[in-house]
Design a protein around this motif. Structure first.
Motif, PDB file in Angstrom:
ATOM      1  N   ARG A 358       0.660  -1.208  -0.050  1.00 38.13           N
ATOM      2  CA  ARG A 358       0.030  -0.145   0.183  1.00 38.13           C
ATOM      3  C   ARG A 358       0.960   1.220   0.012  1.00 38.13           C
ATOM      4  N   PRO A 359       1.698   1.405  -1.000  1.00 38.03           N
ATOM      5  CA  PRO A 359       2.538   2.799  -1.116  1.00 38.03           C
ATOM      6  C   PRO A 359       1.744   3.987  -0.997  1.00 38.03           C
ATOM      7  N   GLY A 360       0.610   4.094  -1.494  1.00 38.99           N
ATOM      8  CA  GLY A 360      -0.275   5.370  -1.201  1.00 38.99           C
ATOM      9  C   GLY A 360      -0.564   5.745   0.251  1.00 38.99           C
ATOM     10  N   GLN A 361      -0.692   4.702   0.968  1.00 36.30           N
ATOM     11  CA  GLN A 361      -1.075   4.970   2.342  1.00 36.30           C
ATOM     12  C   GLN A 361       0.178   5.217   3.311  1.00 36.30           C
ATOM     13  N   CYS A 363       2.618   6.530   1.928  1.00 39.89           N
ATOM     14  CA  CYS A 363       3.057   8.228   1.817  1.00 39.89           C
ATOM     15  C   CYS A 363       2.057   9.042   2.605  1.00 39.89           C
ATOM     16  N   GLU A 364       0.787   8.677   3.003  1.00 37.70           N
ATOM     17  CA  GLU A 364       0.079   9.423   3.878  1.00 37.70           C
ATOM     18  C   GLU A 364       0.492   9.119   5.174  1.00 37.70           C
ATOM     19  N   ALA A 365       1.293   8.354   5.682  1.00 35.87           N
ATOM     20  CA  ALA A 365       1.726   8.076   6.900  1.00 35.87           C
ATOM     21  C   ALA A 365       3.031   8.996   7.121  1.00 35.87           C
ATOM     22  N   VAL A 366       3.882   9.238   6.007  1.00 41.32           N
ATOM     23  CA  VAL A 366       5.066  10.150   6.342  1.00 41.32           C
ATOM     24  C   VAL A 366       4.663  11.471   5.977  1.00 41.32           C
ATOM     25  N   ALA A 367       3.548  11.717   5.515  1.00 43.53           N
ATOM     26  CA  ALA A 367       3.223  13.436   4.875  1.00 43.53           C
ATOM     27  C   ALA A 367       3.446  14.435   6.103  1.00 43.53           C
ATOM     28  N   GLU A 368       2.871  14.254   7.073  1.00 46.81           N
ATOM     29  CA  GLU A 368       2.958  15.263   8.144  1.00 46.81           C
ATOM     30  C   GLU A 368       4.280  15.634   8.767  1.00 46.81           C
ATOM     31  N   THR A 369       5.081  14.311   8.836  1.00 51.75           N
ATOM     32  CA  THR A 369       6.438  14.263   9.252  1.00 51.75           C
ATOM     33  C   THR A 369       7.303  14.950   8.306  1.00 51.75           C
ATOM     34  N   LEU A 370       7.286  14.828   7.118  1.00 52.36           N
ATOM     35  CA  LEU A 370       7.661  15.601   5.943  1.00 52.36           C
ATOM     36  C   LEU A 370       7.504  17.005   5.772  1.00 52.36           C
ATOM     37  N   ASN A 371       6.343  17.413   6.064  1.00 48.61           N
ATOM     38  CA  ASN A 371       5.791  18.570   6.017  1.00 48.61           C
ATOM     39  C   ASN A 371       6.376  19.505   7.371  1.00 48.61           C
ATOM     40  N   ARG A 372       6.558  18.714   8.288  1.00 51.83           N
ATOM     41  CA  ARG A 372       7.352  19.519   9.699  1.00 51.83           C
ATOM     42  C   ARG A 372       8.766  19.593   9.259  1.00 51.83           C
ATOM     43  N   LEU A 393       7.248   7.257  -1.809  1.00 47.21           N
ATOM     44  CA  LEU A 393       6.923   8.219  -3.128  1.00 47.21           C
ATOM     45  C   LEU A 393       7.420   7.675  -4.532  1.00 47.21           C
ATOM     46  N   CYS A 394       8.488   6.807  -4.492  1.00 46.63           N
ATOM     47  CA  CYS A 394       8.631   6.301  -5.705  1.00 46.63           C
ATOM     48  C   CYS A 394       7.773   5.167  -6.014  1.00 46.63           C
ATOM     49  N   GLU A 395       7.622   4.382  -5.258  1.00 46.39           N
ATOM     50  CA  GLU A 395       6.598   3.331  -5.460  1.00 46.39           C
ATOM     51  C   GLU A 395       5.003   3.884  -5.722  1.00 46.39           C
ATOM     52  N   SER A 396       4.680   4.808  -5.253  1.00 44.68           N
ATOM     53  CA  SER A 396       3.290   5.370  -5.689  1.00 44.68           C
ATOM     54  C   SER A 396       3.424   6.355  -6.863  1.00 44.68           C
ATOM     55  N   GLY A 397       4.543   6.567  -7.152  1.00 43.79           N
ATOM     56  CA  GLY A 397       4.616   7.190  -8.689  1.00 43.79           C
ATOM     57  C   GLY A 397       4.812   8.772  -8.587  1.00 43.79           C
ATOM     58  N   GLN A 398       5.255   9.219  -7.278  1.00 39.98           N
ATOM     59  CA  GLN A 398       5.381  10.638  -7.020  1.00 39.98           C
ATOM     60  C   GLN A 398       7.039  10.511  -7.160  1.00 39.98           C
ATOM     61  N   THR A 399       7.471  10.758  -8.247  1.00 42.68           N
ATOM     62  CA  THR A 399       8.774  10.698  -8.386  1.00 42.68           C
ATOM     63  C   THR A 399       9.484  12.031  -8.399  1.00 42.68           C
ATOM     64  N   GLU A 400       8.560  13.215  -8.742  1.00 45.52           N
ATOM     65  CA  GLU A 400       9.016  14.652  -8.686  1.00 45.52           C
ATOM     66  C   GLU A 400       9.135  14.952  -7.268  1.00 45.52           C
ATOM     67  N   ARG A 401       8.149  14.522  -6.302  1.00 47.60           N
ATOM     68  CA  ARG A 401       8.067  14.649  -4.888  1.00 47.60           C
ATOM     69  C   ARG A 401       9.470  14.071  -4.256  1.00 47.60           C
ATOM     70  N   ALA A 402       9.775  12.782  -4.919  1.00 44.91           N
ATOM     71  CA  ALA A 402      11.042  12.083  -4.314  1.00 44.91           C
ATOM     72  C   ALA A 402      12.181  12.969  -4.828  1.00 44.91           C
ATOM     73  N   ARG A 403      12.302  13.481  -5.809  1.00 52.07           N
ATOM     74  CA  ARG A 403      13.302  14.219  -6.238  1.00 52.07           C
ATOM     75  C   ARG A 403      13.511  15.541  -5.265  1.00 52.07           C
ATOM     76  N   ARG A 404      12.415  15.999  -5.154  1.00 54.03           N
ATOM     77  CA  ARG A 404      12.871  17.379  -4.279  1.00 54.03           C
ATOM     78  C   ARG A 404      13.316  16.649  -2.687  1.00 54.03           C
ATOM     79  N   LEU A 405      12.834  15.663  -2.216  1.00 52.78           N
ATOM     80  CA  LEU A 405      12.983  15.215  -1.274  1.00 52.78           C
ATOM     81  C   LEU A 405      14.565  15.122  -0.871  1.00 52.78           C
ATOM     82  N   VAL A 406      15.490  14.632  -1.956  1.00 50.82           N
ATOM     83  CA  VAL A 406      16.671  14.352  -1.970  1.00 50.82           C
ATOM     84  C   VAL A 406      17.543  15.397  -2.565  1.00 50.82           C
ATOM     85  N   ALA A 407      17.007  16.464  -2.933  1.00 48.51           N
ATOM     86  CA  ALA A 407      17.588  17.608  -3.805  1.00 48.51           C
ATOM     87  C   ALA A 407      18.462  18.231  -2.744  1.00 48.51           C
TER      88      ALA A 407
END
Length: 407
Positions: A358-361, A363-372, A393-407
Motif C-alpha cells: 500500500r504505497p499510497g497509504q 505516503c500518507e503516513a509520512v506526509a505530516e512528518t515531511l511537512n514539519r 514516494l517512488c512506489e506510488s509514482g510521486q517521482t518529482e516529490r521524491a526528487r525534491r526530497l533528496v535535492a
C-alpha cells in the motif's frame, strides 16, 4: 498549632502546622509554614514534595505579592517534578491576575516555558512563553535573559524553524560572560550543549564537556544531570551510541544525589531508545510498557516509551495491530518532540503499509512528518524517515516529490 510547635525535640511539623493555621483562619501563617517546608524539600532535592507544597501555598495565600514570589519558586521547582495541569494553571493565574513586576514576570514565564516544554504543554506554547519572557528579562536581568535565550535555542520538529533557534543560540552566547550565578551558568550550559547536539553542530562535543565541572548546590547538579540526559537522547538520535552510554553514565551519577521524578523518567526513556537502536530487544517491550504506565502524566516520557513499545510490538512480537496503535498514540501524545518520535513513528507505520503493498497509504503516513521537516528545516532529524519516505514516494509514482526530497 502552638501545641504542635512545643512538642518534640526535632523541627516542627510544618505541613501539619500549616493545615491547623489555615483551618483556624490564619492563612498567612499557614502559607509561611508551607513555603518553609517547600524550601526545605527543594534544598534536599525532593522536588515532587516541594512542587506540591508551593502549589498549595499559591492557592491558599491571600496576598498577591506573596503569591508572585511563591509562583516563581513553584515554576522553578516544577521543572524537576511531575508538574500536571494544575501546576501550570496555578502559575498562569498569578501571571494573569497578580501583575508581577517585569523581572519576576520574566523569570516566571521562563520557568513556565520549561515546564510546558518538558511535561505539560506543547512546543509552540513553550517557545511562545519564553519569547514573551525575554524582553522583560533583557531590560531587568541580562543573566536570566541568557537563560531564557538558551531555552529558546532548543529546537523541536513541532516548533519554530531551526534558524530561529540558532539566532537565540547566538544571542545567548553573547551574554554568557555576564552570568555569575552558578545555577544559572549550569542551566545555560546544559541547554546550550543540548541545542548544539540537536542541531547537529560539531561544537556540541566541546559544549558537553563544560558540564563536567563540580556542582556546588543540589540545583546546579540537577541541571548538569538534565544536560547529560538530554545529550544522551540527542546522541542516540544522531547515531552516536557510545557517547550516549557515556552521557547516561554521568546522568546516573548525578541522579544519585537528587530525587527528581522527571529526570529519573527522562533517563529511563533514554535507555529504552538506546536499547532499541542497539538491537538489545530482549525484555524491551515489557520495560517500555512499565515506563509508559509509570510516567503516564508526563507526555513526552510517555510518548518515547510508547514509541519503543510500538516498535518492539512490530519487529519483535510481530503484533502489527498493537504496534500501529502505539505508534499513532506516541505521535499524538508527544509535545516537544526533538526529532525522534514523529520520524520513527511515521517511518515504522509507512513500512507496514509498504510491506502490505500500500504505497499510497505509506505516503500518507509520512506526509505530516515531511511537512514539519520542511517547515522547520530540521533535516538533521530525517535519517529515520527519509529512506522509507523515498521508497513510498517512488512506489506510488510521486517521482518529482521524491526528487525534491533528496535535492
Amino acid at each position: 498549632a502552638r501545641a504542635l510547635r512545643r512538642c518534640g525535640d526535632g523541627p516542627p511539623p510544618l505541613v501539619d502546622l500549616a493545615r491547623l493555621h489555615i483551618l483556624g483562619g490564619e492563612a498567612v501563617q499557614g502559607v509561611r509554614c508551607l513555603v518553609v517546608a517547600a524550601d526545605r524539600a527543594a534544598a534536599a532535592g525532593d522536588y515532587a514534595t516541594a512542587t506540591a507544597l508551593y502549589t498549595r501555598a499559591v492557592a491558599e495565600d491571600p496576598r498577591a505579592a506573596s503569591r508572585v514570589r511563591t509562583a516563581g519558586r513553584l515554576a522553578r521547582t516544577a521543572q524537576l517534578a511531575r508538574a500536571g495541569d494544575h501546576v501550570v494553571a496555578a502559575v498562569r493565574r498569578v501571571l494573569d491576575e497578580d501583575d508581577p513586576p517585569p523581572r519576576l514576570r520574566g523569570e516566571i514565564r521562563l520557568h513556565l516555558s520549561v515546564v510546558l516544554r518538558n511535561q505539560s504543554g506543547g512546543a509552540l506554547d513553550s517557545l511562545n512563553e519564553v519569547a514573551r519572557a525575554i524582553p522583560d528579562l533583557e531590560a531587568s536581568d541580562p543573566q536570566t535573559a541568557a537563560r531564557a535565550m538558551a531555552v529558546a535555542a532548543i529546537p523541536s520538529i513541532k516548533g519554530w524553524p531551526v534558524e530561529r533557534h540558532r539566532f537565540w543560540l547566538r544571542r545567548g552566547e553573547a551574554l554568557t560572560g555576564r552570568i555569575t550565578d552558578p545555577v544559572a551558568r549550569a542551566a545555560v550550559a546544559a541547554n546550550r550543549a543540548t541545542a548544539l547536539m540537536l542541531l547537529g553542530e560539531p561544537g556540541a562535543w566541546a559544549a558537553a564537556e563544560e558540564l563536567r565541572g563540580p556542582a556546588t548546590t543540589v540545583m546546579e547538579a540537577a541541571h548538569h544531570t538534565r544536560g547529560w540526559t538530554n545529550l544522551a537522547h540527542a546522541a542516540t538520535a544522531l547515531g552516536y551510541g557510545a557517547r550516549a552510554h557515556e552521557f547516561l553514565g554521568r546522568a546516573a551519577a548525578g541522579l544519585a544525589g537528587t530525587s527528581s521524578p522527571y529526570l529519573e523518567g527522562l533517563t529511563q526513556t533514554a535507555r529504552l531508545v538506546l536499547a532499541w537502536h542497539e538491537g538489545r530487544w530482549h525484555g524491551l517491550h515489557a520495560a517500555a510498557d512499565r515506563t509508559a504506565r509509570l510516567y503516564a502524566e508526563i507526555p513526552d516520557l510517555t510518548a518515547e516509551a510508547m514509541l519503543v513499545r510500538g516498535l518492539t510490538a512490530l519487529h519483535v512480537l510481530g503484533d502489527v495491530s498493537r504496534a500501529r496503535l502505539d505508534l499513532a498514540e506516541a505521535a499524538r501524545v508527544t509535545r516537544y518532540d526533538t526529532g525522534v518520535i514523529l520520524t520513527a513513528s511515521a517511518a515504522a507505520t509507512a513500512r507496514v503499509h509498504l510491506e502490505a503493498g500500500r504505497p499510497g497509504q505509506a505516503c500518507e503516513a509520512v506526509a505530516e512528518t515531511l511537512n514539519r521537516l520542511e517547515l522547520t528545516g530540521g533535516w538533521v532529524w530525517a535519517g529515520e524517515v527519509a529512506p522509507t519516505a523515498l521508497t513510498a514516494l517512488c512506489e506510488s509514482g510521486q517521482t518529482e516529490r521524491a526528487r525534491r526530497l533528496v535535492a
